[in-house]
Motif scaffolding. Structure first.
Motif, PDB file in Angstrom:
ATOM      1  N   LEU A 198     -39.397 -72.219  14.711  1.00  0.00           N
ATOM      2  CA  LEU A 198     -39.941 -71.475  13.595  1.00  0.00           C
ATOM      3  C   LEU A 198     -39.668 -69.993  13.817  1.00  0.00           C
ATOM      4  O   LEU A 198     -39.674 -69.522  14.953  1.00  0.00           O
ATOM      5  CB  LEU A 198     -41.448 -71.686  13.484  1.00  0.00           C
ATOM      6  CG  LEU A 198     -41.967 -73.120  13.455  1.00  0.00           C
ATOM      7  CD1 LEU A 198     -43.488 -73.124  13.382  1.00  0.00           C
ATOM      8  CD2 LEU A 198     -41.362 -73.898  12.306  1.00  0.00           C
ATOM      9  N   THR A 222     -40.890 -65.623  -0.014  1.00  0.00           N
ATOM     10  CA  THR A 222     -40.148 -66.561   0.814  1.00  0.00           C
ATOM     11  C   THR A 222     -39.306 -65.789   1.823  1.00  0.00           C
ATOM     12  O   THR A 222     -39.119 -64.570   1.699  1.00  0.00           O
ATOM     13  CB  THR A 222     -39.244 -67.456  -0.060  1.00  0.00           C
ATOM     14  OG1 THR A 222     -38.698 -68.501   0.728  1.00  0.00           O
ATOM     15  CG2 THR A 222     -38.108 -66.637  -0.674  1.00  0.00           C
ATOM     16  N   GLU A 236     -35.089 -70.045   2.592  1.00  0.00           N
ATOM     17  CA  GLU A 236     -35.537 -70.812   3.751  1.00  0.00           C
ATOM     18  C   GLU A 236     -37.002 -71.219   3.638  1.00  0.00           C
ATOM     19  O   GLU A 236     -37.539 -71.859   4.535  1.00  0.00           O
ATOM     20  CB  GLU A 236     -35.327 -70.006   5.047  1.00  0.00           C
ATOM     21  CG  GLU A 236     -33.873 -69.778   5.419  1.00  0.00           C
ATOM     22  CD  GLU A 236     -33.209 -71.017   5.999  1.00  0.00           C
ATOM     23  OE1 GLU A 236     -33.843 -72.094   6.012  1.00  0.00           O
ATOM     24  OE2 GLU A 236     -32.053 -70.915   6.437  1.00  0.00           O
ATOM     25  N   GLY A 237     -37.665 -70.841   2.547  1.00  0.00           N
ATOM     26  CA  GLY A 237     -39.065 -71.210   2.383  1.00  0.00           C
ATOM     27  C   GLY A 237     -39.979 -70.352   3.242  1.00  0.00           C
ATOM     28  O   GLY A 237     -39.571 -69.352   3.830  1.00  0.00           O
ATOM     29  N   GLY A 238     -41.235 -70.742   3.328  1.00  0.00           N
ATOM     30  CA  GLY A 238     -42.155 -69.988   4.164  1.00  0.00           C
ATOM     31  C   GLY A 238     -43.606 -70.257   3.844  1.00  0.00           C
ATOM     32  O   GLY A 238     -43.977 -70.412   2.676  1.00  0.00           O
ATOM     33  N   THR A 248     -43.924 -67.672   7.744  1.00  0.00           N
ATOM     34  CA  THR A 248     -43.318 -68.462   8.810  1.00  0.00           C
ATOM     35  C   THR A 248     -42.569 -69.645   8.220  1.00  0.00           C
ATOM     36  O   THR A 248     -43.031 -70.272   7.262  1.00  0.00           O
ATOM     37  CB  THR A 248     -44.408 -68.985   9.769  1.00  0.00           C
ATOM     38  OG1 THR A 248     -45.116 -67.873  10.330  1.00  0.00           O
ATOM     39  CG2 THR A 248     -43.799 -69.811  10.891  1.00  0.00           C
ATOM     40  N   THR A 249     -41.419 -69.954   8.800  1.00  0.00           N
ATOM     41  CA  THR A 249     -40.668 -71.130   8.358  1.00  0.00           C
ATOM     42  C   THR A 249     -39.750 -71.617   9.465  1.00  0.00           C
ATOM     43  O   THR A 249     -39.449 -70.890  10.422  1.00  0.00           O
ATOM     44  CB  THR A 249     -39.836 -70.811   7.099  1.00  0.00           C
ATOM     45  OG1 THR A 249     -39.371 -72.023   6.509  1.00  0.00           O
ATOM     46  CG2 THR A 249     -38.652 -69.924   7.422  1.00  0.00           C
ATOM     47  N   ILE A 351     -42.745 -78.542   6.318  1.00  0.00           N
ATOM     48  CA  ILE A 351     -41.628 -78.113   5.482  1.00  0.00           C
ATOM     49  C   ILE A 351     -41.137 -79.320   4.691  1.00  0.00           C
ATOM     50  O   ILE A 351     -40.883 -80.389   5.260  1.00  0.00           O
ATOM     51  CB  ILE A 351     -40.477 -77.545   6.317  1.00  0.00           C
ATOM     52  CG1 ILE A 351     -40.896 -76.236   6.994  1.00  0.00           C
ATOM     53  CG2 ILE A 351     -39.246 -77.288   5.457  1.00  0.00           C
ATOM     54  CD1 ILE A 351     -39.834 -75.632   7.877  1.00  0.00           C
ATOM     55  N   ASP A 353     -38.092 -80.517   2.053  1.00  0.00           N
ATOM     56  CA  ASP A 353     -36.747 -80.158   1.590  1.00  0.00           C
ATOM     57  C   ASP A 353     -36.211 -81.360   0.834  1.00  0.00           C
ATOM     58  O   ASP A 353     -36.084 -82.452   1.401  1.00  0.00           O
ATOM     59  CB  ASP A 353     -35.857 -79.818   2.788  1.00  0.00           C
ATOM     60  CG  ASP A 353     -34.538 -79.174   2.370  1.00  0.00           C
ATOM     61  OD1 ASP A 353     -34.228 -79.190   1.164  1.00  0.00           O
ATOM     62  OD2 ASP A 353     -33.831 -78.673   3.248  1.00  0.00           O
ATOM     63  N   LYS A 366     -36.961 -76.134  -1.262  1.00  0.00           N
ATOM     64  CA  LYS A 366     -37.573 -76.108   0.059  1.00  0.00           C
ATOM     65  C   LYS A 366     -38.937 -75.472  -0.059  1.00  0.00           C
ATOM     66  O   LYS A 366     -39.084 -74.412  -0.673  1.00  0.00           O
ATOM     67  CB  LYS A 366     -36.698 -75.327   1.045  1.00  0.00           C
ATOM     68  CG  LYS A 366     -37.169 -75.409   2.495  1.00  0.00           C
ATOM     69  CD  LYS A 366     -36.172 -74.709   3.413  1.00  0.00           C
ATOM     70  CE  LYS A 366     -36.602 -74.808   4.869  1.00  0.00           C
ATOM     71  NZ  LYS A 366     -35.650 -74.115   5.758  1.00  0.00           N
ATOM     72  N   GLN A 367     -39.935 -76.116   0.498  1.00  0.00           N
ATOM     73  CA  GLN A 367     -41.321 -75.651   0.400  1.00  0.00           C
ATOM     74  C   GLN A 367     -41.964 -75.727   1.776  1.00  0.00           C
ATOM     75  O   GLN A 367     -41.804 -76.731   2.479  1.00  0.00           O
ATOM     76  CB  GLN A 367     -42.103 -76.524  -0.591  1.00  0.00           C
ATOM     77  CG  GLN A 367     -43.582 -76.204  -0.703  1.00  0.00           C
ATOM     78  CD  GLN A 367     -43.831 -74.973  -1.594  1.00  0.00           C
ATOM     79  OE1 GLN A 367     -42.924 -74.566  -2.299  1.00  0.00           O
ATOM     80  NE2 GLN A 367     -45.019 -74.461  -1.533  1.00  0.00           N
ATOM     81  N   ALA A 368     -42.662 -74.678   2.166  1.00  0.00           N
ATOM     82  CA  ALA A 368     -43.346 -74.671   3.456  1.00  0.00           C
ATOM     83  C   ALA A 368     -44.825 -74.379   3.240  1.00  0.00           C
ATOM     84  O   ALA A 368     -45.215 -73.718   2.280  1.00  0.00           O
ATOM     85  CB  ALA A 368     -42.744 -73.606   4.369  1.00  0.00           C
TER      86      ALA A 368
END
Length: 376
Positions: A198, A222, A236-238, A248-249, A351, A353, A366-368
């Protein structure tokens, strides 16, 4: 106590006590410490050069020089194994070409706008780390979770400048509405080992554009990365922590990162609903991490990863929810605990994806976020 410290090529100096450096520090020989002891204090009343052809291995180190804003000119290499106390004075290795490395268990305290590293910092080993980096007189940390390999090396650096000059913002994935035009970071993998980690970026109103800070409040902030293979910014999401002002991702690659603002109407595309509470007690309620796709007819290749607070992956599925492949509080990843035992109660990081829509359009999302496990 010394004014200038100049160690010649034939010289050997081992520190098992305290040494006070009031002037310049140059090492062309051997500088090391005994058995996790030794404090080197750089305390000067004028500029102090830290130079030399050989690496200086220091255990604890203390920086305190208020003669000007950037009193430490680092052209040599220092390797820190214990505590680095950034009490006062910025270390500049960006303009002088020096190298600063934090060893496996090394850490820093008192880091601030008044004392940090202006330039790249290397982290060696398999422990999590917050980089003591900044630029333009501002401390702007980034962090990594613990790598899996003991020989991992990652370099972090902060730039208080617009990335658009080198990495054009007009080239971006469709979900990204706007890219931070005042700051960016580089986090580079300097070792050959494969790592799944991460990364964490921080925001501050003194450097971060207000639209990005506002986006964090709306869960629309993000982390974006410049992908050199496609020459474009990718999402990259987050997972956002408003209190800590961090996001954070897990990332698909390393290199150049900054913040992005996403189009909120595309977040969780495909009508996915995430239930982030897991209580695997057999009562039929939240016994596993439930991702509701019942209203979604165009979701496929749903990849789910779950990490613990140290960034260790404890679960991964490439086709989540099929044939009972769900996260139910038991580890299916790189862990030192018994995989037959339930993971401890606490906050975990997930996460998602997946692809959605017409397969020919190759739309991805993409979802975190965070989930809470009430386990052992």
């Amino acid at each position: 106590m010394v004014s200038d410290f100049d160690n010649t090529p034939s010289g050997e100096f081992f520190n098992d006590g305290n040494i006070y450096i009031y002037g310049h520090f140059n090492n062309d020989g051997v500088v090391d410490f005994y058995q996790n002891t030794g404090l080197t204090q750089f305390t000067g009343g004028s500029d102090q050069n830290i130079s030399g052809a050989k690496v200086s291995y220091l255990y604890d180190v203390y920086f305190n020089n208020s003669s000007n804003t950037v009193p430490f000119k680092v052209s040599g290499s220092i390797d820190i194994s214990g505590e680095a106390d950034f009490y006062n004075g910025i270390l500049d290795n960006d303009n002088y070409g020096g190298k600063i490395t934090f060893n496996t268990d090394a850490f820093h305290i008192n880091t601030s706008d008044y004392s940090h590293v202006d330039g790249p910092v290397n982290k060696f080993g398999n422990t999590e780390f917050t980089y003591p980096i900044g630029d333009g007189g501002f401390y702007r940390f980034a962090g990594i979770s613990a790598p899996s390999n003991t020989a991992a090396i990652f370099e972090g650096k902060f730039y208080f400048e617009n990335s658009d000059v080198l990495y054009p913002h007009k080239f971006k994935a469709g979900v990204i509405q706007e890219i931070d035009n005042q700051e960016y970071w580089t986090i580079k993998k300097e070792s050959s080992t494969n790592e799944e980690m991460l990364i964490t970026l921080s925001w501050r109103d003194v450097t971060t554009p207000q639209p990005m800070i506002d986006a964090a409040q709306r869960d629309a902030l993000t982390i974006v990365r410049w992908n050199p293979d496609t020459n474009m910014w990718v999402d990259e999401g987050g997972a956002i922590n408003l209190e800590a002002q961090t996001i954070t991702t897990a990332v698909n690659g390393y290199g150049v990162f900054t913040f992005g603002r996403v189009k909120t109407d595309l977040v969780l595309s495909g009508d996915i609903v995430v239930y982030n509470s897991v209580t695997p007690n057999g009562d039929g309620k939240n016994d596993y991490f439930f991702i509701d796709t019942s209203n979604s007819k165009d979701i496929y290749n749903l990849n789910v990863q779950v990490f613990n607070r140290w960034g260790v992956k404890v679960f991964e599925s490439d086709n989540y929810g099929i044939d009972g492949d769900v996260f139910d509080g038991f580890s299916k990843g790189r862990m030192t605990v018994d995989k037959s035992e339930q993971l401890p109660t606490g906050t975990y990081f997930y996460i998602l994806d997946y692809q959605y829509g017409n397969p020919s359009e190759n739309k991805r999302h993409k979802q975190a976020g965070f989930l809470y496990l009430s386990g052992n």
